[in-house]
Design an enzyme around this catalytic site. Structure first.
Site, PDB file in Angstrom:
ATOM      1  N   HIS A  87       3.630 -61.296   6.990  1.00 14.26           N
ATOM      2  CA  HIS A  87       2.546 -61.494   6.013  1.00 14.26           C
ATOM      3  C   HIS A  87       1.788 -60.177   5.839  1.00 14.26           C
ATOM      4  CE1 HIS A  87      -1.008 -62.937   3.964  1.00 14.26           C
ATOM      5  NE2 HIS A  87      -0.356 -64.061   3.707  1.00 14.26           N
ATOM      6  N   GLU A 159       4.997 -62.640  -2.303  1.00 16.83           N
ATOM      7  CA  GLU A 159       3.528 -62.657  -2.390  1.00 16.83           C
ATOM      8  C   GLU A 159       3.028 -61.280  -2.791  1.00 16.83           C
ATOM      9  OE1 GLU A 159       1.328 -65.834   0.070  1.00 16.83           O
ATOM     10  OE2 GLU A 159       1.610 -64.083   1.313  1.00 16.83           O
ATOM     11  N   GLY A 222      -2.676 -70.072   0.191  1.00 14.79           N
ATOM     12  CA  GLY A 222      -3.706 -69.681   1.147  1.00 14.79           C
ATOM     13  C   GLY A 222      -4.970 -70.499   0.953  1.00 14.79           C
ATOM     14  N   GLY A 223      -5.940 -69.922   0.253  1.00 11.69           N
ATOM     15  CA  GLY A 223      -7.263 -70.536   0.093  1.00 11.69           C
ATOM     16  C   GLY A 223      -7.228 -72.019  -0.270  1.00 11.69           C
TER      17      GLY A 223
HETATM   18  P1  13P Z   1      -4.247 -67.206  -1.553  1.00  5.76           P
HETATM   19  O1  13P Z   1      -3.563 -68.461  -2.016  1.00  5.76           O
HETATM   20  O2  13P Z   1      -5.601 -67.438  -0.977  1.00  5.76           O
HETATM   21  O3  13P Z   1      -4.214 -66.161  -2.610  1.00  5.76           O
HETATM   22  O4  13P Z   1      -3.386 -66.636  -0.326  1.00  5.76           O
HETATM   23  C1  13P Z   1      -2.019 -66.493  -0.453  1.00  5.76           C
HETATM   24  C2  13P Z   1      -1.459 -66.188   0.875  1.00  5.76           C
HETATM   25  O5  13P Z   1      -1.707 -65.133   1.427  1.00  5.76           O
HETATM   26  C3  13P Z   1      -0.630 -67.210   1.501  1.00  5.76           C
HETATM   27  O6  13P Z   1       0.078 -66.694   2.578  1.00  5.76           O
END
Ligand code: 13P
Length: 242
Positions: A87, A159, A222-223
């Site tokens: 990550h 990502e 993520g969020g």
């Molecule tokens: P967000 O969805 O908060 O942009 O984060 C993505 C993430 O890093 C998932 O691993």
């Protein structure tokens, strides 16, 4: 259309919030395509309720004298079934190299846990038109010396770093192109199709549009994976059978 949903809860939730989150998630009928990566201190709570649970990162070292590390043997012993690796937040803040990521992938596979490999370019790399070059280098490094049998057990998440937590996402065409670039790399080198996710600012408002993109097998979230209402809305929108 049933997309794979991986929730990376990062370090968002406190203990009491995890209880509420689990209670909310237990109301969802079909969780067969939903994977959760909570903070490691909460993993056993999710496992106890039979959620498919994994780690946000693992140590490249075996169990032993390593203060602050979380070994693959340890996460396996509590029933985790996968781990994120590479990550961008690990790579930038903890100086993880692509060689480290490769070691972690090998060790996870040895323990029969699924690695979810994250790849993606920074804003500067995107502006310099280097997205494909960066992603290719990351794939080559992370998958170095792995066999087809190994690679078919790995999930890959694209990502873009500039999209993580910013609310800004690539266009549908950009996502489709880079996902198909990754898929071609996997097909050409390993003769399998691969499972490829998109991650970066996925939320209930953009999920319908994202779901129209060809080739996206699911999302790394993520969020929005720490907010139960938003997460459930995304899950429901990714569960509809065609
Ligand atoms: P967000 O969805 O908060 O942009 O984060 C993505 C993430 O890093 C998932 O691993």
């Amino acid at each position: 259309m049933k997309k794979l949903i991986v929730g990376n809860q990062k370090s968002y939730l406190k203990s009491n919030e995890v209880n509420d989150f689990i209670a909310g998630l237990r109301m969802v009928k079909d969780l067969s395509h939903v994977l959760i990566c909570p903070s490691s201190i909460y993993m056993e709570r999710y496992i106890k309720h039979n959620f498919i649970t994994g780690c946000q990162d693992v140590s490249k070292y075996p169990s032993g004298a390593d203060t602050g590390e979380l070994s693959i043997e340890q996460i396996k012993s509590i029933g985790a079934s996968f781990s994120l690796v590479g990550h961008s937040e690990q790579r930038s803040r903890k100086n993880e190299t692509i060689e480290d990521t490769n070691i972690k992938i090998r060790q996870l596979l040895e323990e029969e846990l699924v690695p979810i490999l994250c790849v993606g370019e920074s804003k500067a790399e995107r502006d310099a038109n280097k997205t494909e070059e960066v992603v290719l280098n990351e794939l080559q490094g992370a998958l170095d010396d792995l066999s087809t049998k190994d690679v078919e057990k790995i999930i890959i998440a694209y990502e873009p770093i500039w999209s993580i937590g910013t609310g800004i996402i690539p266009t549908n065409d950009e996502i489709e192109n880079i996902i198909s670039f990754i898929r071609e790399y996997i097909e050409d080198n390993y003769h399998i199709s691969g499972i490829i996710l998109y991650g970066g600012s996925v939320n209930p408002h953009n999920i319908d549009t994202l779901n129209t993109i060809d080739g996206v097998d699911g999302y790394l979230i993520g969020g929005a994976s720490s907010k139960i209402d938003e997460f459930i809305e995304i899950i429901n929108k990714c569960t509809k059978e065609e």
